[in-house]
Write a protein that holds these residues in place. Sequence first.
Motif, PDB file in Angstrom:
ATOM      1  N   PRO A   7      70.856  34.338  83.056  1.00  0.00           N
ATOM      2  CA  PRO A   7      71.839  34.726  82.015  1.00  0.00           C
ATOM      3  C   PRO A   7      72.543  33.535  81.380  1.00  0.00           C
ATOM      4  CG  PRO A   7      72.093  36.113  83.948  1.00  0.00           C
ATOM      5  CD  PRO A   7      71.142  35.030  84.329  1.00  0.00           C
ATOM      6  N   LEU A  11      72.366  32.663  77.326  1.00  0.00           N
ATOM      7  CA  LEU A  11      73.557  32.573  76.474  1.00  0.00           C
ATOM      8  C   LEU A  11      73.287  31.727  75.229  1.00  0.00           C
ATOM      9  CD1 LEU A  11      76.703  32.180  78.764  1.00  0.00           C
ATOM     10  CD2 LEU A  11      76.604  33.486  76.658  1.00  0.00           C
ATOM     11  N   THR A  14      71.663  33.816  72.574  1.00  0.00           N
ATOM     12  CA  THR A  14      72.711  34.778  72.181  1.00  0.00           C
ATOM     13  C   THR A  14      73.680  34.133  71.199  1.00  0.00           C
ATOM     14  OG1 THR A  14      72.569  35.846  74.338  1.00  0.00           O
ATOM     15  CG2 THR A  14      74.543  36.286  73.053  1.00  0.00           C
ATOM     16  N   THR A  26      81.113  38.200  71.678  1.00  0.00           N
ATOM     17  CA  THR A  26      79.850  38.396  72.397  1.00  0.00           C
ATOM     18  C   THR A  26      79.668  37.353  73.489  1.00  0.00           C
ATOM     19  OG1 THR A  26      78.883  39.259  70.364  1.00  0.00           O
ATOM     20  CG2 THR A  26      77.360  38.646  72.108  1.00  0.00           C
ATOM     21  N   THR A  27      79.854  36.081  73.131  1.00  0.00           N
ATOM     22  CA  THR A  27      79.679  35.022  74.136  1.00  0.00           C
ATOM     23  C   THR A  27      80.724  35.136  75.239  1.00  0.00           C
ATOM     24  OG1 THR A  27      80.953  33.568  72.669  1.00  0.00           O
ATOM     25  CG2 THR A  27      78.560  33.361  72.612  1.00  0.00           C
ATOM     26  N   HIS A  30      79.617  38.072  77.548  1.00  0.00           N
ATOM     27  CA  HIS A  30      78.424  37.672  78.321  1.00  0.00           C
ATOM     28  C   HIS A  30      78.819  36.698  79.436  1.00  0.00           C
ATOM     29  CE1 HIS A  30      73.901  36.504  78.018  1.00  0.00           C
ATOM     30  NE2 HIS A  30      74.362  36.271  79.226  1.00  0.00           N
TER      31      HIS A  30
END
Length: 460
Positions: A7, A11, A14, A26-27, A30
């Motif tokens: 993950p 990132l 993303t 969003t970041t 996450h």
Amino acid sequence: MLKILVPTVMLVPTTWLTPTKWLWPTTLAHSLVVALVSLTWMKYSSESGWTTLNSYMAIDPLSAPLLALTCWLLPLMIIASQNHMQLEPANRQRSYITLMISLQFFLIMAFTATELILFYIMFEATLIPTLMLITRWGNQAQRLSAGNYFLFYTLAGSLPLLVALLIIQNDTGTLSMLVLQFSHMHPPSPYVSKIWWAACLLAFLIKLPLYGAHLWLPKAHVEAPIAGSMVLAAVLLKLGGYGMMRMMLFIHPLDKEVTYPFLIIALWGIVMASSMCLRQTDLKSLIAYSSVSHMGLVAGGILIQTRWGFTGALILMIAHGLTSSALFCLANTNYERTHSRTVKLTRGLHMLFPFMSMWWFIGSLANLALPPLPNLMGELMIITSLFNWCWWTIILSGAGTIITALYSLYMFLMTQRGPLPQHLFGLDPSHSREHLLMLLHLAPLVLLIMKPELIWGWMT
């Protein structure tokens, strides 16, 4: 371990594929999920002490708290950077977040490496994103000078370490931490042994930093953006302490002729760096010098090589990481409103921001090691183990503790109390984002009081 590493790597796409208006939420979401999952590392199920992914990566009670701190810091850096980055073009915002993500990846690889050469490569790789953060997003024109100091101090100390690692490889045939602790190295002479021992620790003592090799730290802290200051104070300094603890297991027996000079400099540095804090006019510089003082205590705890010293050093590293990062965030909230870091020009803010003043008060008390916070627990364990080794050390460590209390209270009183200057008017109110940021820093510190064995390291 892959449930954190994969993950973290994902990132990056993303960050670059998310629409601009959703980039920061969003970041943040996450990275916060990754940070919460990383807390599972704090529970050990292995009887041998190591939880391995493969022969090159493993976790033990020493690296697990530092790994959790590393993952916990990324969402906090994203929250702290959001305000001052919103005026930048979208691509620069994405680049900034990508650098923070790459820094987390390198740090996870460094803390989980069981091969010393992999640890060395990742130890050096953390330089690149940090240097880019300082030199590109720094506040003032001196950021290039600060970047040069940071780069060349670290590289100059790392070259002897690389030579020492090649000698270990040549002598034992392996650089695996899992094997080296059971093997014995045979330097050709006592004189060479002392040079080799110093070469092993010099890179870590500069990174820590030891007083005398600390000149890069205040410059880097003052010029770095808020994310750079946070990650420097919270995690990058801890790489030095972690590396020292790891190397101590392999390079026995340790010569007192080499240990004593470093130990004396570390103890003297506690008093000197604390005294410098009392005469700083720049708020970030004051907090940076306080890090030098606390890391001197950590270096002393590690160099006497007792279980209590190691445990106290690990506890103090974790507690200091959260506390100093919180203080840099508070200094940044002041700077974003007043556009000044000079202490005397930004006093009396208690009148304007009473809730923020409460965070300042808690952060200052944590910095001076108020009971029953983990800061005090770590300091007491180190001071006790130093006192048992030589009772003269109580003079320097005790004086350092007293001066720490003085400059922490001085910092709080100078920024929060007193009359409000005439030039401060029309300031923005404090935001929920900033209060959440401070809560996420200081809540773990308070919760660790309930279960301190999570950060005891090898004592568990």
